[in-house]
Design a protein around this motif. Sequence first.
Motif, PDB file in Angstrom:
ATOM      1  N   GLU A 136       0.817  -1.215   0.000  1.00 17.00           N
ATOM      2  CA  GLU A 136       0.000   0.000   0.000  1.00 17.00           C
ATOM      3  C   GLU A 136       0.849   1.264   0.000  1.00 17.00           C
ATOM      4  N   ILE A 137       2.102   1.159   0.436  1.00 17.75           N
ATOM      5  CA  ILE A 137       2.981   2.336   0.478  1.00 17.75           C
ATOM      6  C   ILE A 137       4.150   2.223  -0.488  1.00 17.75           C
ATOM      7  N   ASN A 138       4.289   1.088  -1.137  1.00 17.53           N
ATOM      8  CA  ASN A 138       5.352   0.898  -2.113  1.00 17.53           C
ATOM      9  C   ASN A 138       4.964   1.614  -3.407  1.00 17.53           C
ATOM     10  N   PRO A 139       5.697   2.663  -3.803  1.00 18.56           N
ATOM     11  CA  PRO A 139       5.304   3.433  -4.993  1.00 18.56           C
ATOM     12  C   PRO A 139       5.171   2.577  -6.258  1.00 18.56           C
ATOM     13  N   ALA A 140       6.109   1.666  -6.487  1.00 11.15           N
ATOM     14  CA  ALA A 140       6.051   0.832  -7.693  1.00 11.15           C
ATOM     15  C   ALA A 140       4.815  -0.057  -7.687  1.00 11.15           C
ATOM     16  N   ALA A 141       4.470  -0.607  -6.526  1.00  5.16           N
ATOM     17  CA  ALA A 141       3.281  -1.461  -6.421  1.00  5.16           C
ATOM     18  C   ALA A 141       2.014  -0.663  -6.684  1.00  5.16           C
ATOM     19  N   VAL A 142       1.958   0.551  -6.156  1.00  6.64           N
ATOM     20  CA  VAL A 142       0.781   1.403  -6.371  1.00  6.64           C
ATOM     21  C   VAL A 142       0.651   1.766  -7.851  1.00  6.64           C
ATOM     22  N   ILE A 143       1.782   2.091  -8.487  1.00 11.22           N
ATOM     23  CA  ILE A 143       1.760   2.463  -9.903  1.00 11.22           C
ATOM     24  C   ILE A 143       1.310   1.285 -10.766  1.00 11.22           C
ATOM     25  N   SER A 144       1.907   0.114 -10.553  1.00  6.82           N
ATOM     26  CA  SER A 144       1.535  -1.054 -11.355  1.00  6.82           C
ATOM     27  C   SER A 144       0.088  -1.463 -11.097  1.00  6.82           C
ATOM     28  N   ASP A 145      -0.383  -1.304  -9.850  1.00 11.00           N
ATOM     29  CA  ASP A 145      -1.777  -1.622  -9.527  1.00 11.00           C
ATOM     30  C   ASP A 145      -2.740  -0.701 -10.260  1.00 11.00           C
ATOM     31  N   ALA A 146      -2.335   0.533 -10.491  1.00 15.13           N
ATOM     32  CA  ALA A 146      -3.200   1.472 -11.214  1.00 15.13           C
ATOM     33  C   ALA A 146      -3.466   0.963 -12.627  1.00 15.13           C
ATOM     34  N   PHE A 147      -2.424   0.502 -13.309  1.00 15.01           N
ATOM     35  CA  PHE A 147      -2.597  -0.044 -14.666  1.00 15.01           C
ATOM     36  C   PHE A 147      -3.403  -1.342 -14.622  1.00 15.01           C
ATOM     37  N   TYR A 148      -3.143  -2.160 -13.619  1.00 13.94           N
ATOM     38  CA  TYR A 148      -3.864  -3.427 -13.485  1.00 13.94           C
ATOM     39  C   TYR A 148      -5.362  -3.178 -13.280  1.00 13.94           C
ATOM     40  N   CYS A 149      -5.694  -2.291 -12.354  1.00  9.08           N
ATOM     41  CA  CYS A 149      -7.100  -1.994 -12.074  1.00  9.08           C
ATOM     42  C   CYS A 149      -7.795  -1.404 -13.296  1.00  9.08           C
ATOM     43  N   LEU A 150      -7.076  -0.578 -14.036  1.00  7.10           N
ATOM     44  CA  LEU A 150      -7.665   0.038 -15.224  1.00  7.10           C
ATOM     45  C   LEU A 150      -7.977  -0.999 -16.287  1.00  7.10           C
ATOM     46  N   ASN A 151      -7.141  -2.019 -16.383  1.00  8.01           N
ATOM     47  CA  ASN A 151      -7.313  -3.053 -17.411  1.00  8.01           C
ATOM     48  C   ASN A 151      -8.347  -4.099 -17.006  1.00  8.01           C
ATOM     49  N   ILE A 152      -8.381  -4.455 -15.737  1.00  9.11           N
ATOM     50  CA  ILE A 152      -9.195  -5.573 -15.280  1.00  9.11           C
ATOM     51  C   ILE A 152     -10.630  -5.170 -14.935  1.00  9.11           C
ATOM     52  N   TYR A 153     -10.770  -4.083 -14.176  1.00 17.16           N
ATOM     53  CA  TYR A 153     -12.094  -3.736 -13.651  1.00 17.16           C
ATOM     54  C   TYR A 153     -12.841  -2.821 -14.618  1.00 17.16           C
ATOM     55  N   ASN A 154     -14.152  -2.985 -14.633  1.00 15.71           N
ATOM     56  CA  ASN A 154     -14.983  -2.198 -15.542  1.00 15.71           C
ATOM     57  C   ASN A 154     -15.280  -0.808 -15.004  1.00 15.71           C
ATOM     58  N   ASP A 155     -15.133  -0.604 -13.707  1.00 17.18           N
ATOM     59  CA  ASP A 155     -15.354   0.729 -13.138  1.00 17.18           C
ATOM     60  C   ASP A 155     -14.007   1.361 -12.805  1.00 17.18           C
ATOM     61  N   TYR A 156     -14.072   2.633 -12.358  1.00 17.44           N
ATOM     62  CA  TYR A 156     -12.846   3.377 -12.086  1.00 17.44           C
ATOM     63  C   TYR A 156     -12.578   3.537 -10.596  1.00 17.44           C
ATOM     64  N   GLU A 157     -13.307   2.806  -9.762  1.00 13.20           N
ATOM     65  CA  GLU A 157     -13.195   3.001  -8.320  1.00 13.20           C
ATOM     66  C   GLU A 157     -11.792   2.675  -7.817  1.00 13.20           C
ATOM     67  N   ARG A 158     -11.299   1.481  -8.122  1.00 10.07           N
ATOM     68  CA  ARG A 158      -9.976   1.074  -7.638  1.00 10.07           C
ATOM     69  C   ARG A 158      -8.876   1.880  -8.326  1.00 10.07           C
ATOM     70  N   TYR A 159      -9.059   2.152  -9.602  1.00 14.85           N
ATOM     71  CA  TYR A 159      -8.098   2.970 -10.336  1.00 14.85           C
ATOM     72  C   TYR A 159      -7.987   4.355  -9.700  1.00 14.85           C
ATOM     73  N   THR A 160      -9.123   4.937  -9.353  1.00 17.74           N
ATOM     74  CA  THR A 160      -9.131   6.260  -8.725  1.00 17.74           C
ATOM     75  C   THR A 160      -8.414   6.238  -7.389  1.00 17.74           C
ATOM     76  N   GLU A 161      -8.606   5.171  -6.615  1.00 19.35           N
ATOM     77  CA  GLU A 161      -7.913   5.040  -5.335  1.00 19.35           C
ATOM     78  C   GLU A 161      -6.405   5.072  -5.526  1.00 19.35           C
ATOM     79  N   LYS A 162      -5.910   4.376  -6.546  1.00 19.61           N
ATOM     80  CA  LYS A 162      -4.465   4.342  -6.800  1.00 19.61           C
ATOM     81  C   LYS A 162      -3.961   5.705  -7.267  1.00 19.61           C
ATOM     82  N   ILE A 163      -4.745   6.391  -8.083  1.00 22.02           N
ATOM     83  CA  ILE A 163      -4.356   7.722  -8.550  1.00 22.02           C
ATOM     84  C   ILE A 163      -4.271   8.683  -7.367  1.00 22.02           C
ATOM     85  N   ILE A 164      -5.263   8.629  -6.488  1.00 27.63           N
ATOM     86  CA  ILE A 164      -5.259   9.492  -5.297  1.00 27.63           C
ATOM     87  C   ILE A 164      -4.056   9.180  -4.412  1.00 27.63           C
TER      88      ILE A 164
END
Length: 380
Positions: free
Chosen positions: A327-355
């Motif tokens: 949750e605090i590892n910058p690389a993990a947060v960045i890669s999770d943002a791309f993962y959430c954007l590709n996998i999930y149909n909504d932007y909720e998790r993606y928005t959390e990573k961006i924030i």
Amino acid sequence: MFHNFKYDFLRCLRTKEVLFWMILFPIFLGTIFKVAFANISNGNASFSAIDIAVVERIENNTFKTVLDEVSSGDEPLFSITYTDEENALSLLENHDITGIIYVDDKISLTVGSITGTTVNVKKTIIKSFIEQYNFTEQIIIDTVKNEPQKLNLVIEKLSADIKCNETIPLTDGNTDNMLSYFYNLIAMVALLGSNIGIYIAIDNQANLSPIGARVNCSPTKKLHSLTASLISRFLENGICVAITITYLIFVLKIDFGSKIPMVYLAGIISGMVGVSFGFFVGSFGRMSEGTKGAISVAVSLLSCFCSGLMIGNMKAIVDLHAPWFNEINPAAVISDAFYCLNIYNDYERYTEKIITMLIMTVIFSIGGFLLTRRRKYASL
């Protein structure tokens, strides 16, 4: 402030290290990933026929017909050698075959002692084939004895394809596990932007560089100078990340999903995280430029390692033992943002990573401002 921004941006573009580590190296590494994972990602890994020996103790034309059927065609299941028992055992001992099928009153199997993932899979395939044949044969024999009039119906049912399960995809996105390497490649480019972020502090501290001495002697407010430098480095690192994303998507044809503009947005914001982190590291103490650079690179690569750049499942291992770290590892947060954007149909998790990335950027930037602005000099 605009002139500071302009000249800082142009000067940073002339840095050869930026050209190599933040543009050329990611392109090279991305190409290596593409070549290495091509067959795995496309499911093109070839299946080789399993070498077996068949020892016929009695004549069984039905079983032989079945064997000939599965050992022919473009992708045969077996490569068969019909031989006697002595020669078959010799082939098995020399590991030239995986197993020996004995054709007797009951079809049986003998396998070698050698083990391994591939060998064990082959043994399981042969065993399942024989069990299925014996099961089918017994059903037909029982039908002939008890209800011969239903023989044709039984054969028809046994020959039909049975689909007990239906594949229902949970997402429309690309679930290829190899994509995590490309997500982390972008994270690496973003975090290597810390190298140019370091110079924001160094070039604004009189005791660290001649440029810093001149900046502190100028009438320009230090806050304006720092802000201009920070924005110019944000822009430059954002461009480097965007170049990497463009190369991966449009040249290497990596499937990042259909939300391409949001991919670029995540990439640009991730670049801000890297620059602000470098700014924060550069603001610490009187360490040399080389020492600060080594610290930022070491932390960036360690962050990418824990996120899965070198070992694909490393993030899962970290999540198992220390889930808070992801949750605090910058690389993990960045890669999770791309993962959430590709996998999930909504932007909720993606928005959390961006924030989360924006919060990291603000924290690092404020820390850098506070550590840099408090410097006082008796003389320059």
